[in-house]
Design a protein around this motif. Structure first.
Motif, PDB file in Angstrom:
ATOM      1  N   HIS A  33       0.829  -1.221   0.000  1.00  0.00           N
ATOM      2  CA  HIS A  33       0.000   0.000   0.000  1.00  0.00           C
ATOM      3  C   HIS A  33       0.859   1.266   0.000  1.00  0.00           C
ATOM      4  N   GLU A  47      -2.411   0.469   7.804  1.00  0.00           N
ATOM      5  CA  GLU A  47      -1.496  -0.574   7.337  1.00  0.00           C
ATOM      6  C   GLU A  47      -0.287  -0.010   6.600  1.00  0.00           C
ATOM      7  N   HIS A 102       2.803  -6.775   4.789  1.00  0.00           N
ATOM      8  CA  HIS A 102       1.411  -6.338   4.968  1.00  0.00           C
ATOM      9  C   HIS A 102       0.940  -6.569   6.401  1.00  0.00           C
ATOM     10  N   ALA A 103      -0.176  -5.938   6.725  1.00  0.00           N
ATOM     11  CA  ALA A 103      -0.849  -6.210   7.994  1.00  0.00           C
ATOM     12  C   ALA A 103      -2.256  -6.687   7.669  1.00  0.00           C
ATOM     13  N   GLU A 139      -6.026  -7.770  -0.839  1.00  0.00           N
ATOM     14  CA  GLU A 139      -4.724  -7.161  -1.127  1.00  0.00           C
ATOM     15  C   GLU A 139      -4.604  -6.803  -2.615  1.00  0.00           C
TER      16      GLU A 139
HETATM   17 ZN    ZN Z   1      -2.092  -5.220   2.648  1.00  0.00          ZN
END
Ligand code: ZN
Length: 369
Positions: A33, A47, A102-103, A139
């Motif tokens: 992101h 995130e 990522h989270a 995602e």
């Molecule tokens: Zn992500």
């Protein structure tokens, strides 16, 4: 299917990957992101910030502890980069490893929002699971934020399950190594960063499909859970998470370096234990009790993080098959012949079902490298 331009270009990437070899060791760090795309939201952070924080810490650790390694960032500040753009950066740099950070999160209306926790590391692969697909869809959905996404992604719709079918043939030639690295990261996230272990998983993430190198996507923990969010937003937390990935790179390099240095020794003998299904039990017993130093060839056609039932459709009805376990991964093979010519003939047959199949060497009940 081969008339499809996307599949053609995907195949080209796989072929290119085989010829790529970079000097030193290049780690491509991909903080998910950025910019107008905040990613999943927590109570007080988001995130994109967590991902970037951990990525930058990882870069610092690599610079300090691994002087021969080069870190390439797909972004090192708060900017928007497309998924294809990220893969392009990785491929141009001829990376040895691609790590997308990522989270995780669950939907706003989920009752598990405050309690769900744990880390997962993803590779591409054939494991079919609705949950994993949902995470990949979320995602991948960033594609929709791009103005010209319909031209860039040639009809790939991140929200449509059908769009993912073409990824299924993508048992990348890097899958073995991706899984090996993913297992190392997963172990470290538990031991070094104290995360709950949600296991190594497989799902069709766009950036993993498009990168021509061993690639993983790390979901550090759940940002929707206030306790985990606090940990992931803290400097101490980000350092621990980055340290986990750093340690895993170290381990992974140890494994791969050994394998290149001593190609005739089996370094994974401790982890190698054949999976004894009723189907192949007799044959395995023969090969382990009789002292037989003959070199055999087998066709390896599939790997999975879990043992599959004989009736599992991913095995495509192929019989008789054997399997063995290495680094926690179940690997499926067909045949056992001492004739390389015969093995090559079998390979050409099996490739019709499993395009990524290849020949392995087998001696004394073990794969040899
Ligand atoms: Zn992500």
């Amino acid at each position: 299917m081969l008339h499809n331009p996307i599949i053609k270009s995907l195949l080209l990437i796989v072929m290119l990957a085989v010829s790529i070899s970079a000097a030193g060791f290049t780690v491509v760090i991909d903080p998910g992101h950025g910019g107008k795309d905040a990613g999943a939201l927590g109570n007080f952070t988001n995130e994109k910030s967590v991902n970037l924080g951990v990525a930058l810490q990882l870069g610092r650790l690599l610079k300090k502890g691994m002087p021969d390694a080069k870190a390439i960032f797909t972004r090192d500040k708060d900017v928007f980069v497309t998924l294809q753009g990220r893969a392009d950066i990785a491929n141009k740099s001829k990376g040895d490893l691609f790590i997308s950070i990522h989270a995780n999160s669950v939907p706003k209306n989920s009752p598990r929002r405050n309690s769900v926790s744990g880390a997962s590391v993803y590779t591409l692969g054939l494991e079919r699971s609705a949950t994993n697909l949902e995470i990949a869809k979320r995602e991948n959905a960033v594609i929709m934020l791009e103005k010209d996404y319909s031209t860039t992604y040639k009809g790939f719709d991140p929200n449509s399950t059908e769009s993912y079918i073409m990824f299924e043939m993508f048992q990348s030639s890097h899958l073995d190594r991706s899984i090996k690295f993913a297992s190392a990261v997963q172990k470290e996230l538990v031991s070094t960063a104290g995360r709950k272990n949600n296991g190594v998983r497989q799902a069709p993430f766009y950036v993993l499909v498009r990168t021509a190198m061993p690639s993983v996507l790390v979901e550090l923990d759940f940002i929707c859970n206030p306790t985990q969010e606090k940990f992931m937003a803290s400097e101490d937390g980000q350092k621990k998470l980055a340290m986990s990935i750093y340690n895993a790179i170290n381990r992974y390099r140890g494994i791969t370096d050994n394998a290149t240095l001593f190609p005739h020794e089996d370094h994974s003998s401790k982890d190698t234990s054949s999976v004894k299904t009723a189907e192949n039990k007799t044959r395995l017993e023969k090969s382990t009790t009789v002292v037989d130093n003959t070199l055999y060839y087998r066709i390896q056609f599939l790997t999975s993080t879990k043992t599959l039932k004989g009736s599992d459709q991913r095995l495509k009805g192929l019989k008789p098959i054997d399997s063995y376990r290495e680094d926690g991964i179940v690997k499926y093979t067909y045949g056992n012949t001492s004739s390389l010519t015969e093995a090559k003939r079998q390979l050409s047959e099996i490739k019709k079902l499993f395009p990524q199949a290849f020949i392995i060497k087998w001696r004394n009940g073990k794969r040899i490298k």
